[in-house]
Design a protein around this motif. Structure first.
Motif, short mmCIF file in Angstrom:
data_model
loop_
_atom_site.label_atom_id
_atom_site.label_comp_id
_atom_site.label_asym_id
_atom_site.label_seq_id
_atom_site.Cartn_x
_atom_site.Cartn_y
_atom_site.Cartn_z
N ILE A 117 0.86 -1.19 0.00
CA ILE A 117 0.00 0.00 0.00
C ILE A 117 0.89 1.24 0.00
CG2 ILE A 117 -1.79 1.28 1.25
CD1 ILE A 117 -2.57 -1.30 2.61
N THR A 118 0.55 2.20 -0.84
CA THR A 118 1.27 3.48 -0.81
C THR A 118 0.31 4.57 -1.23
OG1 THR A 118 3.10 4.72 -1.75
CG2 THR A 118 2.18 3.07 -3.17
N ASP A 119 0.29 5.67 -0.45
CA ASP A 119 -0.55 6.84 -0.77
C ASP A 119 -2.00 6.48 -1.10
OD1 ASP A 119 1.24 8.85 -0.31
OD2 ASP A 119 2.10 8.77 -2.33
N HIS A 120 -2.61 5.68 -0.26
CA HIS A 120 -4.01 5.28 -0.43
C HIS A 120 -4.30 4.45 -1.69
CE1 HIS A 120 -4.21 7.91 2.82
NE2 HIS A 120 -4.55 9.02 2.21
N VAL A 121 -3.25 3.87 -2.30
CA VAL A 121 -3.48 2.95 -3.42
C VAL A 121 -2.75 1.63 -3.15
CG1 VAL A 121 -3.81 4.71 -5.21
CG2 VAL A 121 -1.52 3.84 -4.73
N ILE A 122 -3.26 0.57 -3.77
CA ILE A 122 -2.61 -0.74 -3.62
C ILE A 122 -1.92 -1.06 -4.95
CG2 ILE A 122 -2.95 -3.18 -3.12
CD1 ILE A 122 -5.57 -2.32 -1.67
N HIS A 123 -0.66 -1.43 -4.88
CA HIS A 123 0.08 -1.82 -6.07
C HIS A 123 0.33 -3.32 -6.04
CE1 HIS A 123 2.02 2.37 -6.99
NE2 HIS A 123 0.76 2.27 -7.40
N TYR A 124 0.07 -3.97 -7.18
CA TYR A 124 0.38 -5.39 -7.31
C TYR A 124 1.37 -5.54 -8.47
CZ TYR A 124 -0.12 -10.27 -8.68
OH TYR A 124 0.14 -11.57 -9.03
N ILE A 125 2.45 -6.26 -8.23
CA ILE A 125 3.48 -6.39 -9.27
C ILE A 125 3.53 -7.84 -9.75
CG2 ILE A 125 5.98 -6.30 -9.75
CD1 ILE A 125 4.56 -3.88 -7.33
N HIS A 126 3.41 -8.01 -11.06
CA HIS A 126 3.50 -9.35 -11.66
C HIS A 126 4.71 -9.37 -12.59
CE1 HIS A 126 1.63 -13.16 -13.03
NE2 HIS A 126 2.37 -12.90 -14.10
N VAL A 127 5.54 -10.41 -12.43
CA VAL A 127 6.73 -10.52 -13.28
C VAL A 127 6.40 -11.48 -14.44
CG1 VAL A 127 9.19 -11.10 -13.37
CG2 VAL A 127 8.20 -10.13 -11.29
N LEU A 128 6.60 -10.98 -15.65
CA LEU A 128 6.23 -11.78 -16.84
C LEU A 128 7.35 -12.75 -17.24
CD1 LEU A 128 4.50 -9.05 -17.11
CD2 LEU A 128 4.23 -9.76 -19.47
N TYR A 137 7.89 -6.24 -15.98
CA TYR A 137 7.04 -6.02 -14.80
C TYR A 137 5.73 -5.38 -15.21
CZ TYR A 137 11.60 -6.49 -12.52
OH TYR A 137 12.82 -6.93 -12.12
N VAL A 138 4.65 -5.96 -14.69
CA VAL A 138 3.33 -5.37 -14.87
C VAL A 138 2.86 -4.88 -13.51
CG1 VAL A 138 0.91 -6.00 -15.20
CG2 VAL A 138 2.57 -6.57 -16.94
N VAL A 139 2.50 -3.60 -13.43
CA VAL A 139 2.01 -3.06 -12.14
C VAL A 139 0.53 -2.77 -12.28
CG1 VAL A 139 2.27 -1.23 -10.43
CG2 VAL A 139 4.24 -1.98 -11.75
N VAL A 140 -0.27 -3.34 -11.38
CA VAL A 140 -1.71 -3.06 -11.39
C VAL A 140 -2.02 -2.25 -10.13
CG1 VAL A 140 -4.03 -4.05 -11.41
CG2 VAL A 140 -2.18 -5.19 -12.64
N GLU A 141 -2.77 -1.15 -10.31
CA GLU A 141 -3.05 -0.25 -9.18
C GLU A 141 -4.56 -0.10 -8.98
OE1 GLU A 141 -1.01 3.90 -8.53
OE2 GLU A 141 -2.92 4.22 -9.55
N ILE A 142 -4.99 -0.26 -7.71
CA ILE A 142 -6.40 0.05 -7.38
C ILE A 142 -6.40 0.96 -6.15
CG2 ILE A 142 -7.52 -2.01 -8.35
CD1 ILE A 142 -7.52 -3.17 -5.48
N ASP A 143 -7.53 1.64 -5.93
CA ASP A 143 -7.62 2.51 -4.76
C ASP A 143 -7.84 1.68 -3.50
OD1 ASP A 143 -7.31 4.96 -6.03
OD2 ASP A 143 -9.38 4.88 -6.75
N ASP A 144 -7.24 2.18 -2.38
CA ASP A 144 -7.45 1.52 -1.09
C ASP A 144 -8.58 2.29 -0.40
OD1 ASP A 144 -7.28 0.35 1.37
OD2 ASP A 144 -5.47 1.44 1.99
N ASP A 145 -9.73 1.63 -0.22
CA ASP A 145 -10.88 2.34 0.36
C ASP A 145 -10.72 2.55 1.88
OD1 ASP A 145 -11.28 -0.17 1.34
OD2 ASP A 145 -13.14 -0.55 0.24
N ARG A 146 -9.72 1.93 2.48
CA ARG A 146 -9.34 2.13 3.89
C ARG A 146 -10.41 1.72 4.91
NH1 ARG A 146 -5.16 6.06 4.70
NH2 ARG A 146 -6.39 7.40 6.00
N THR A 147 -11.40 0.96 4.46
CA THR A 147 -12.41 0.50 5.45
C THR A 147 -11.76 -0.46 6.44
OG1 THR A 147 -13.06 -1.11 3.80
CG2 THR A 147 -14.54 0.76 4.10
#
Lengths: 398, 112
Positions: A117-128, A137-147
């Motif tokens: 988690i960084t700056d209210h977003v979640i990063h997922y890294i996939h190595v091809l 490297y593929v980076v997928v980013e979604i928002d962290d809703d912080r619930t």
């Protein structure tokens, strides 16, 4: 030397202090444990949330890789990056150079991690395995809703608070448990002193009243001298009795303040002590202004005066002098005794403090003076010189 | 006639210094007629080596010492077209040609 420095050390006071110190240490250690536990719990909750999100992010990355594969094959015809409103993404080559990105936070992407988690977003890294368009490297980013964070904090505050209260309560109980034997012993001692003191009163009074009834003119001077010695001894015991009674009972007896003629009281108390002074060949000089009055409890004022006079005689040299002066708002008692140094003056109001154990007493006299002065807002100044003598000045507002 | 020869020589030597020409003359000239195409090969290199540094190093390595093992082409392609002959270009020219090749087909800045 002011009275405020003179702490009237009572048992309940020191007990409270011990209780607070122990509770402070106990609370500190409890907090330390709670913070440690909360940190572990917080990290576990974060990991749990990331594990749940990871499955979803893996799906997104697979979809993205499929898109990249098609783009790689048909790059001569299509050059549009595969996008999805559900997530943002980026691709990096083997040397970690960014090829393309739709990320909200492209700076500081940590390609050597899997999910974070960084700056209210979640990063997922996939190595091809196959580097479509050169992307390793593929980076997928979604928002962290912080619930999850809100929930975790709520739990930490709720359960942590409850645990803290529980620990503190058990801490208080523990202290009371530890202090119980000490309290019991103090209570026993207290009762013993009370009983003993009470039993002293009747015989001492009997001795003193009977001596007063003796007609000195009808007995020979040798016998009269012996009776005088008996009277001095009885008065000393009576004085100790009065001090002990004050110490034991002063918390329970409310002050009965009336307008007291200090000049008369002082004269009476000096006369009372003169017999004791005479025995040590000490002269008492007085300079008392008549008609000095003060609204005060007469019993307590008598204790104050008695203790000052008693000390001036007790710590005086044989053949010395005691000088007493009374003015409106000021009482001075001066002696030509052993004197005190600065350190001793600082400790003079402590209970059971005696600078000369060869003379009688318990070291409670000036402690009583300090307590009475504190009650009525008197100011006490002590000046002293070793081997020259001391002077105590009590001042009050007129 | 002599003047014309000097002019051609001057033009050729001017062109000699240009990166594009090293690439054009030594790579494109041949691959225009012979499969696989340069673009196809570039994306095969990208697929295997990913970054600019690694692609360029692998290319130089293969061109200087062409072996089946170093080739990115499939077994069938190699059987059909054979391996490339070893380059006779000097290192500087070879790198110039590879740089041009990278600049021509790189994906950076082309994705929308």
């Amino acid at each position: 030397m002011s009275v405020s420095n003179a702490t009237a050390t009572s048992i309940s006071h020191s007990e409270k202090r011990t209780l607070w110190r122990f509770l402070g240490l106990y609370a500190f250690l409890t907090l330390l444990i709670l913070i440690l536990g909360s940190t572990i719990y917080y990290n576990l909750q974060k990991d749990l949330m990331l594990q749940t999100k990871r499955l979803q992010l893996e799906e997104y990355s697979k979809e993205l890789i499929d898109g990249l594969k098609l783009l790689h094959i048909y790059f001569d015809r299509y050059r549009t990056y595969p996008r999805n409103p559900l997530y943002r993404s980026a691709i990096y080559d083997a040397d970690k150079v960014r090829i393309f990105s739709t990320l909200k936070h492209p700076e500081g992407v940590q390609l050597d991690k899997v999910i974070y988690i960084t700056d209210h977003v979640i990063h997922y890294i996939h190595v091809l395995d196959s580097y479509y368009l050169g992307a390793k490297y593929v980076v997928v980013e979604i928002d962290d809703d912080r619930t999850w964070m809100m929930q975790t904090w709520r739990n930490i505050l709720l359960y942590g608070g409850a645990t803290l209260v529980l620990f503190l309560l058990s801490g208080v109980m523990l202290v009371r448990l530890f202090l119980a034997p000490m309290r019991h012993a103090i209570h026993l001692l207290d009762r013993f002193i009370k009983d003993t003191t009470h039993e002293l009163n009747t015989p001492v009074n009997a001795i003193l009243s009977n001596i007063e009834m003796i007609d000195h003119s009808r007995i020979d001077p040798k016998e009269a001298k012996k009776i005088r010695r008996i009277e001095i001894a009885a008065r000393t015991v009576s004085h100790i009795y009065q001090d002990l009674t004050y110490l034991i009972l002063h918390h329970q007896i409310a002050s009965q303040d009336v307008k007291v003629d200090l000049s008369a009281l002082l004269k009476e108390r000096i006369e009372y002590f003169r017999i004791l002074a005479d025995s040590k060949k000490i002269g008492i000089e007085t300079d008392t202004q008549p008609g000095v009055t003060l609204v005060v409890d007469p019993g307590k004022m008598a204790r104050l005066v008695d203790n000052l006079l008693s000390n001036a005689i007790k710590y005086n040299r044989r053949g010395g002098e005691v000088f007493v002066r009374l003015r409106p708002g000021e009482l001075l008692v001066q002696d030509t005794g052993i004197g005190m140094d600065e350190k001793q003056i600082g400790e003079v109001f402590k209970r059971y403090k005696r600078f000369d154990t060869s003379v009688g007493g318990f070291g409670i006299g000036l402690n009583i003076v300090a307590m009475i002065a504190q009650e009525y807002g008197f100011k006490i100044d002590i000046h002293s010189k070793i081997a020259k003598g001391s002077e105590v000045i009590v001042r009050w507002d007129v | 006639m002599g003047r014309l020869s000097v002019t051609i020589l001057l033009i050729l030597s001017a062109l000699q210094g240009s990166n594009v020409n090293v690439y054009e003359r030594n790579c494109v000239a041949c691959h225009r007629h012979v499969s696989p195409s340069l673009e196809k090969l570039f994306f095969d290199y990208l697929l295997k080596y990913s970054s600019e540094r690694r692609v360029k190093r692998a290319l130089a390595d293969y061109l200087k010492h062409p072996t089946k093992k170093r080739s990115v082409a499939s077994e069938e392609v190699i059987q059909k077209y054979g391996l490339m002959p070893k380059t006779w270009l000097r290192d500087t020219d070879l790198h110039k040609a590879i740089d041009t090749y990278w600049e021509t087909y790189k994906v950076f800045g082309k994705i929308k």
